[in-house]
Every structure is written in C-alpha cells, then in structure tokens.
Design a protein around this motif. Structure first.
Motif, PDB file in Angstrom:
ATOM      1  N   GLU A   8     106.880  -7.699  75.462  1.00 25.95           N
ATOM      2  CA  GLU A   8     106.853  -9.127  75.799  1.00 25.95           C
ATOM      3  C   GLU A   8     108.197  -9.592  76.311  1.00 25.95           C
ATOM      4  OE1 GLU A   8     104.904 -12.415  73.431  1.00 25.95           O
ATOM      5  OE2 GLU A   8     104.744 -10.752  72.003  1.00 25.95           O
ATOM      6  N   ASN A   9     108.164 -10.609  77.170  1.00 21.89           N
ATOM      7  CA  ASN A   9     109.403 -11.248  77.588  1.00 21.89           C
ATOM      8  C   ASN A   9     109.679 -12.453  76.690  1.00 21.89           C
ATOM      9  OD1 ASN A   9     107.948 -13.526  78.637  1.00 21.89           O
ATOM     10  ND2 ASN A   9     107.686 -12.475  80.588  1.00 21.89           N
ATOM     11  N   VAL A  10     110.819 -13.112  76.907  1.00 23.53           N
ATOM     12  CA  VAL A  10     111.203 -14.229  76.048  1.00 23.53           C
ATOM     13  C   VAL A  10     110.297 -15.443  76.217  1.00 23.53           C
ATOM     14  CG1 VAL A  10     113.618 -13.564  75.789  1.00 23.53           C
ATOM     15  CG2 VAL A  10     112.949 -15.037  77.704  1.00 23.53           C
ATOM     16  N   LEU A  11     109.480 -15.458  77.258  1.00 23.86           N
ATOM     17  CA  LEU A  11     108.545 -16.562  77.473  1.00 23.86           C
ATOM     18  C   LEU A  11     107.203 -16.310  76.797  1.00 23.86           C
ATOM     19  CD1 LEU A  11     109.236 -17.258  81.258  1.00 23.86           C
ATOM     20  CD2 LEU A  11     110.318 -18.289  79.254  1.00 23.86           C
ATOM     21  N   GLY A  12     107.034 -15.103  76.238  1.00 30.36           N
ATOM     22  CA  GLY A  12     105.790 -14.769  75.557  1.00 30.36           C
ATOM     23  C   GLY A  12     104.793 -14.041  76.438  1.00 30.36           C
ATOM     24  N   GLY A  13     105.147 -13.785  77.676  1.00 31.31           N
ATOM     25  CA  GLY A  13     104.262 -13.059  78.589  1.00 31.31           C
ATOM     26  C   GLY A  13     104.631 -11.594  78.661  1.00 31.31           C
ATOM     27  N   GLU A  14     103.980 -10.863  79.549  1.00 32.05           N
ATOM     28  CA  GLU A  14     104.263  -9.438  79.724  1.00 32.05           C
ATOM     29  C   GLU A  14     105.586  -9.275  80.458  1.00 32.05           C
ATOM     30  OE1 GLU A  14     102.266  -5.599  81.952  1.00 32.05           O
ATOM     31  OE2 GLU A  14     100.935  -7.131  81.115  1.00 32.05           O
ATOM     32  N   LEU A  15     106.430  -8.379  79.947  1.00 35.66           N
ATOM     33  CA  LEU A  15     107.743  -8.145  80.529  1.00 35.66           C
ATOM     34  C   LEU A  15     107.612  -7.682  81.974  1.00 35.66           C
ATOM     35  CD1 LEU A  15     110.792  -8.094  79.763  1.00 35.66           C
ATOM     36  CD2 LEU A  15     110.501  -5.650  79.339  1.00 35.66           C
ATOM     37  N   GLN A  16     108.385  -8.311  82.858  1.00 35.39           N
ATOM     38  CA  GLN A  16     108.363  -7.983  84.281  1.00 35.39           C
ATOM     39  C   GLN A  16     109.573  -7.123  84.652  1.00 35.39           C
ATOM     40  OE1 GLN A  16     105.623  -9.063  86.208  1.00 35.39           O
ATOM     41  NE2 GLN A  16     104.978  -9.563  84.121  1.00 35.39           N
ATOM     42  N   SER A  17     109.525  -6.549  85.829  1.00 34.09           N
ATOM     43  CA  SER A  17     110.586  -5.682  86.318  1.00 34.09           C
ATOM     44  C   SER A  17     111.846  -6.476  86.651  1.00 34.09           C
ATOM     45  CB  SER A  17     110.093  -4.953  87.577  1.00 34.09           C
ATOM     46  OG  SER A  17     111.152  -4.271  88.198  1.00 34.09           O
ATOM     47  N   CYS A  18     112.981  -5.872  86.357  1.00 28.66           N
ATOM     48  CA  CYS A  18     114.288  -6.432  86.724  1.00 28.66           C
ATOM     49  C   CYS A  18     114.764  -5.643  87.940  1.00 28.66           C
ATOM     50  CB  CYS A  18     115.263  -6.283  85.550  1.00 28.66           C
ATOM     51  SG  CYS A  18     116.892  -7.024  85.794  1.00 28.66           S
ATOM     52  N   ALA A  19     113.985  -5.690  89.013  1.00 28.81           N
ATOM     53  CA  ALA A  19     114.235  -4.844  90.183  1.00 28.81           C
ATOM     54  C   ALA A  19     115.612  -5.131  90.777  1.00 28.81           C
ATOM     55  CB  ALA A  19     113.150  -5.072  91.221  1.00 28.81           C
ATOM     56  N   ASP A  91     116.854 -13.792  84.480  1.00 29.24           N
ATOM     57  CA  ASP A  91     115.444 -13.668  84.858  1.00 29.24           C
ATOM     58  C   ASP A  91     114.655 -13.627  83.549  1.00 29.24           C
ATOM     59  OD1 ASP A  91     112.855 -12.863  85.565  1.00 29.24           O
ATOM     60  OD2 ASP A  91     113.566 -11.603  87.208  1.00 29.24           O
ATOM     61  N   CYS A  92     114.108 -14.769  83.176  1.00 30.46           N
ATOM     62  CA  CYS A  92     113.447 -14.901  81.876  1.00 30.46           C
ATOM     63  C   CYS A  92     112.222 -14.009  81.755  1.00 30.46           C
ATOM     64  CB  CYS A  92     113.065 -16.363  81.642  1.00 30.46           C
ATOM     65  SG  CYS A  92     114.478 -17.480  81.755  1.00 30.46           S
ATOM     66  N   GLU A  93     111.474 -13.845  82.837  1.00 30.80           N
ATOM     67  CA  GLU A  93     110.262 -13.019  82.798  1.00 30.80           C
ATOM     68  C   GLU A  93     110.595 -11.541  82.629  1.00 30.80           C
ATOM     69  OE1 GLU A  93     107.928 -13.959  86.254  1.00 30.80           O
ATOM     70  OE2 GLU A  93     107.041 -15.697  85.261  1.00 30.80           O
ATOM     71  N   ALA A  94     111.834 -11.150  82.985  1.00 35.80           N
ATOM     72  CA  ALA A  94     112.244  -9.747  82.894  1.00 35.80           C
ATOM     73  C   ALA A  94     113.197  -9.496  81.729  1.00 35.80           C
ATOM     74  CB  ALA A  94     112.883  -9.315  84.210  1.00 35.80           C
ATOM     75  N   THR A  95     113.399 -10.507  80.860  1.00 39.71           N
ATOM     76  CA  THR A  95     114.255 -10.365  79.675  1.00 39.71           C
ATOM     77  C   THR A  95     113.373 -10.153  78.452  1.00 39.71           C
ATOM     78  OG1 THR A  95     116.060 -11.667  80.604  1.00 39.71           O
ATOM     79  CG2 THR A  95     115.936 -11.547  78.197  1.00 39.71           C
ATOM     80  N   SER A  96     113.615  -9.049  77.761  1.00 38.58           N
ATOM     81  CA  SER A  96     112.792  -8.668  76.620  1.00 38.58           C
ATOM     82  C   SER A  96     112.914  -9.653  75.467  1.00 38.58           C
ATOM     83  CB  SER A  96     113.195  -7.280  76.134  1.00 38.58           C
ATOM     84  OG  SER A  96     112.539  -6.949  74.924  1.00 38.58           O
ATOM     85  N   LEU A  97     111.802  -9.864  74.786  1.00 35.00           N
ATOM     86  CA  LEU A  97     111.791 -10.687  73.575  1.00 35.00           C
ATOM     87  C   LEU A  97     112.778 -10.137  72.548  1.00 35.00           C
ATOM     88  CD1 LEU A  97     110.463 -13.034  72.022  1.00 35.00           C
ATOM     89  CD2 LEU A  97     108.709 -11.425  71.263  1.00 35.00           C
ATOM     90  N   ASP A  98     113.015  -8.826  72.577  1.00 36.66           N
ATOM     91  CA  ASP A  98     113.967  -8.212  71.649  1.00 36.66           C
ATOM     92  C   ASP A  98     115.365  -8.794  71.792  1.00 36.66           C
ATOM     93  OD1 ASP A  98     111.949  -6.583  70.746  1.00 36.66           O
ATOM     94  OD2 ASP A  98     112.651  -4.777  71.758  1.00 36.66           O
ATOM     95  N   ALA A  99     115.684  -9.377  72.945  1.00 28.83           N
ATOM     96  CA  ALA A  99     117.020  -9.931  73.168  1.00 28.83           C
ATOM     97  C   ALA A  99     117.323 -11.105  72.237  1.00 28.83           C
ATOM     98  CB  ALA A  99     117.175 -10.376  74.626  1.00 28.83           C
ATOM     99  N   ILE A 100     116.289 -11.791  71.758  1.00 28.94           N
ATOM    100  CA  ILE A 100     116.531 -12.936  70.879  1.00 28.94           C
ATOM    101  C   ILE A 100     116.007 -12.713  69.473  1.00 28.94           C
ATOM    102  CG2 ILE A 100     116.645 -14.612  72.753  1.00 28.94           C
ATOM    103  CD1 ILE A 100     113.768 -15.470  71.964  1.00 28.94           C
ATOM    104  N   GLU A 101     115.547 -11.513  69.180  1.00 28.12           N
ATOM    105  CA  GLU A 101     115.007 -11.236  67.852  1.00 28.12           C
ATOM    106  C   GLU A 101     115.732 -10.078  67.189  1.00 28.12           C
ATOM    107  OE1 GLU A 101     110.757 -10.718  68.120  1.00 28.12           O
ATOM    108  OE2 GLU A 101     110.461 -12.874  68.134  1.00 28.12           O
ATOM    109  N   GLY A 102     116.062 -10.256  65.933  1.00 27.17           N
ATOM    110  CA  GLY A 102     116.500  -9.133  65.107  1.00 27.17           C
ATOM    111  C   GLY A 102     117.926  -8.690  65.291  1.00 27.17           C
ATOM    112  N   HIS A 103     118.182  -7.854  66.291  1.00 29.12           N
ATOM    113  CA  HIS A 103     119.458  -7.139  66.375  1.00 29.12           C
ATOM    114  C   HIS A 103     120.530  -7.875  67.148  1.00 29.12           C
ATOM    115  CE1 HIS A 103     117.329  -5.791  70.137  1.00 29.12           C
ATOM    116  NE2 HIS A 103     118.446  -6.282  70.600  1.00 29.12           N
TER     117      HIS A 103
END
Length: 162
Positions: A8-19, A91-103
């Motif tokens: 997931e991305n930080v917006l709650g959708g499917e993680l997109q490419s950071c091309a 790029d919020c759609e390409a930033t993993s939810l993990d970036a704001i959770e846990g570690h």
C-alpha cells in the motif's frame, strides 16, 4: 494457495512505480519504493533536484527526478542546515505506507503527512494513516534541531543510493 497482497501507499491505495528517467531505483531496482528486507528502508518516492546530494553530504552526483530514499535520509535532510532545495516534492502514490509506520523517523513521517495529507481524502482507504501522524505533536520541524546526518560516515558514493 497464497494470495499476494500488493503493498500500500501512504494514501491507502496500491503502491505505484517511482519511475526514474536515468535508470531503475529502489532496493530491488524495480522502481518500487518498498522492500521489506531493505536494511536502508528506501520507502519514500521523492522528486529530487541535483541539490539533494550535496545537501546530504554526498557531493555532486548529478541525479535528479524521482528517486527512492529512506525515511532516515529524508529526516536527516529535513533537520539539516542548508537551503532545503534538494526535494521538490513527494510522489504520494509511490511512497510506501511503511514510510510512516513502525520503523520510521517522526520528522519524515510528519513531512510526508503534510505533503500527502491533501490527497488522502481522494483515496479509497477507509482509514487515514496520515491523520494519525498529523495529530501527533511530538515532531520537530526543519532546522529546529541541527544534527549530524546518521549516514554521514557511510561510503560517500552513488552506489549507496542505487
């Protein structure tokens, strides 16, 4: 049978490419800012300028555009004493939810939430992880507390980021 769940991305959708136009980025070189086994946790897709590398003490590497960086690199960049011209946006759609959770790094998480929060209402997620970050007052802001970057003593070469 196992069901593969897309990150997931930080917006709650499917993680997109950071091309990236200059070649692949991300731990697995697949342009995805998500790799659970990446020790550097490159979960943030940022649009960097060439100023980013010198602001991080890496010298003039010359790479710009979208790039996967770690939450710790983002936090160190935010706290650094420099003009803060190295990141043009996230790029919020390409930033993993993990970036704001846990570690993570609280400064980085707050910055991501501030940058991506306005887009969160357009997401399809029933819960908003960004709101929780923004409601936490225990965060610093840019240059409030200068510190040595955590990665300053690592080899200063482009391969560290690739």
């Amino acid at each position: 049978s196992f069901m593969v769940v897309a990150p997931e991305n930080v917006l709650g959708g499917e993680l997109q490419s950071c091309a990236h136009r200059d070649g692949p980025t991300g731990y697995l070189h697949d342009n995805m800012c998500h790799a659970p086994h990446d020790p550097n946790q490159r979960d943030v897709c940022v649009d960097i300028t060439e100023a980013f590398w010198p602001e991080c003490g890496q010298g003039a590497i010359g790479i710009s555009g979208k790039w996967c960086i770690s939450v710790h690199e983002l936090g160190d960049w935010l706290r650094g004493v420099h003009p803060h011209e190295g990141i043009a946006g996230i790029d919020c759609e390409a930033t993993s939810l993990d970036a704001i959770e846990g570690h993570g790094d609280m400064d980085a998480a707050r910055y991501i939430a501030e940058q991506c929060g306005e887009h969160a209402s357009a997401s399809h997620s029933s819960s908003n992880p960004l709101a929780a970050v923004l409601s936490n007052p225990g965060s610093l802001h840019m240059a409030d507390m200068p510190s040595e970057p955590r990665f300053a003593d690592l080899p200063k070469n482009e391969a560290y980021f690739l």
